[in-house]
Design a protein around this motif. Structure first.
Motif, PDB file in Angstrom:
ATOM      1  N   ARG A 179       0.403   6.483   1.858  1.00 39.58           N
ATOM      2  CA  ARG A 179      -0.921   5.859   1.789  1.00 39.58           C
ATOM      3  C   ARG A 179      -2.006   6.876   1.412  1.00 39.58           C
ATOM      4  O   ARG A 179      -3.182   6.686   1.703  1.00 39.58           O
ATOM      5  N   LEU A 239      -5.448   2.108  -6.529  1.00 43.04           N
ATOM      6  CA  LEU A 239      -6.174   1.113  -5.739  1.00 43.04           C
ATOM      7  C   LEU A 239      -7.317   0.503  -6.551  1.00 43.04           C
ATOM      8  O   LEU A 239      -7.480  -0.729  -6.582  1.00 43.04           O
ATOM      9  N   ASN A 285      -5.553   5.954  -0.299  1.00 39.15           N
ATOM     10  CA  ASN A 285      -5.770   4.510  -0.259  1.00 39.15           C
ATOM     11  C   ASN A 285      -6.865   4.199   0.764  1.00 39.15           C
ATOM     12  O   ASN A 285      -6.613   4.099   1.963  1.00 39.15           O
ATOM     13  N   GLY A 344       0.809  -1.222   0.000  1.00 36.49           N
ATOM     14  CA  GLY A 344       0.000   0.000   0.000  1.00 36.49           C
ATOM     15  C   GLY A 344       0.832   1.257   0.000  1.00 36.49           C
ATOM     16  O   GLY A 344       0.493   2.258  -0.655  1.00 36.49           O
TER      17      GLY A 344
END
Length: 394
Positions: free
Chosen positions: A79, A232, A82, A72
């Motif tokens: 991040r 994602l 995400n 991730g």
């Protein structure tokens, strides 16, 4: 004995990846909170324990990542954007950016597009004697669907396909993200950044436009957040569906009785999809980080510990399901954890279910007898269960 500190279960061992289910049963029966000191992790394997952890995001946090490596963090620096690696209160606003495009009603509008893609592929698949079904169908279909959803050009598909494959490649037995995956993310960021900047000036009716104009807490998403969210969606939409579809062909190719029944009763497709999702989950586990010390099954888990939620094991728990190690097309599956649970339930679940149902309904009655050929290659990533290569013979 409620825990064990030796390597009974190691998610990175090739044998575990090939067939984790006997080990899962041992964990559920004897070590429901398992401790692997070498990997510095705990694992929960029973249905009720996984359900409780999914529901308690305050104790079992996703904010430090849900993979055992830094997937991730590589996909989205810091991040940013995400959704699956955030907790409330930021999680809800990020999720709402996507929600309007990933509702069951909106996804159902894609059904005819999916059917056209499958029907276009059907003549070759039904006539050719041997081929890699992952290459011919299980990869191209999710790729086409997710690229159309985002609003990418058809000419972008080769780059997206190659980059996503590299992003998810892992060296067997290694716990790090390889440099090739990092390089692939940079390449796909370059593609997406151009599209997102164009959508800011000229939005369209696609998910990239929604992301480019998405807001959290009355501010527009930053470019890093837009990129993280877009990667994602691409990665999850392609990989989850690909793994699910290859698993479908694996089980129908190794169980001719199931294939024949589905060919004769295509109305069973929705229940077959749900049962196969339960029986052989495309996503086997996620990790969480504890925010406070906990005691469970007589075991002390310190704060900031990694706890792995074994979805693939919980889905086979005989405390929840009768004859869990059998595929029963008549089973009323009910709840399972293939698409997570709690605040982190997967927004793309309706899309994956629909793709699998359309493939079963359109192809299985036509394709005739087939079997799995030699040398299939399973996914390299330990939390996935599916095939990179799945030869079938007719």
């Amino acid at each position: 004995m409620s825990h064990l500190t030796t390597q009974l279960w190691d998610p990175l061992l090739p044998g575990t990846i090939d067939d984790p289910y006997p080990l899962y049963r041992t964990l559920r029966e004897s070590f429901p909170l398992y401790r692997n000191e070498e990997r510095d992790l705990f694992a929960l394997s029973r249905f009720d324990d996984v359900a409780a952890a999914n529901a308690d995001w305050r104790t079992y946090s996703s904010a430090d990542g849900i993979d055992l490596d830094e997937t991730g963090l590589v996909f989205a620096p810091g991040r940013h954007g995400n959704v699956v690696e955030t907790d409330p209160p930021i999680h809800g606003p990020l999720r709402r950016v996507l929600r309007g495009y990933l509702t069951p009603k909106w996804v159902s509008g894609l059904e005819e597009t999916m059917r056209r893609e499958v029907r276009a592929a059907a003549p070759g698949l039904c006539e050719d004697g041997a081929y890699d079904v992952a290459e011919r169908l299980c990869a191209p279909l999710p790729l086409a669907v997710i690229c159309d959803l985002l609003g990418l050009d058809e000419s972008d598909r080769p780059l997206v396909s190659d980059s996503v494959a590299k992003m998810f490649y892992r060296v067997p037995g290694a716990g790090e993200v390889p440099d090739t995956a990092v390089a692939a993310v940079r390449e796909i960021h370059g593609l997406l950044e151009g599209h997102l900047r164009r959508r800011v000036a000229a939005p369209g009716d696609d998910l990239l436009s929604a992301i480019a104009h998405g807001q959290v807490e009355e501010r527009r998403l930053t470019l890093d957040e837009q990129l993280g969210m877009s990667v994602l969606i691409l990665a999850a939409g392609i990989r989850t569906a690909r793994n699910l579809l290859t698993n479908v062909f694996w089980h129908l190719g190794t169980r001719p009785d199931l294939r024949r029944r589905l060919a004769a009763e295509p109305d069973l497709a929705p229940s077959a999809v749900e049962e196969l999702l339960r029986f052989d989950s495309p996503g086997q586990f996620v990790s969480r980080k504890t925010t406070t010390p906990i005691e469970l099954h007589g075991v002390h888990v310190p704060e900031r510990s990694t706890v792995v939620l074994l979805y693939g094991s919980a889905n086979r728990d005989d405390r929840r399901y009768d004859r869990p190690d059998e595929i029963d097309l008549d089973r009323r599956v009910g709840r399972h954890f293939t698409f997570g649970g709690g605040v982190h339930s997967c927004l793309g679940a309706p899309l994956a279910r629909l793709e699998a149902r359309v493939v079963i309904e359109e192809l299985i009655p036509r394709i005739g007898e087939f079997a799995v050929g030699s040398d299939p290659v399973r996914s390299y990533k330990p939390d996935e269960r599916g095939f990179e290569r799945l030869p079938i013979q007719r």
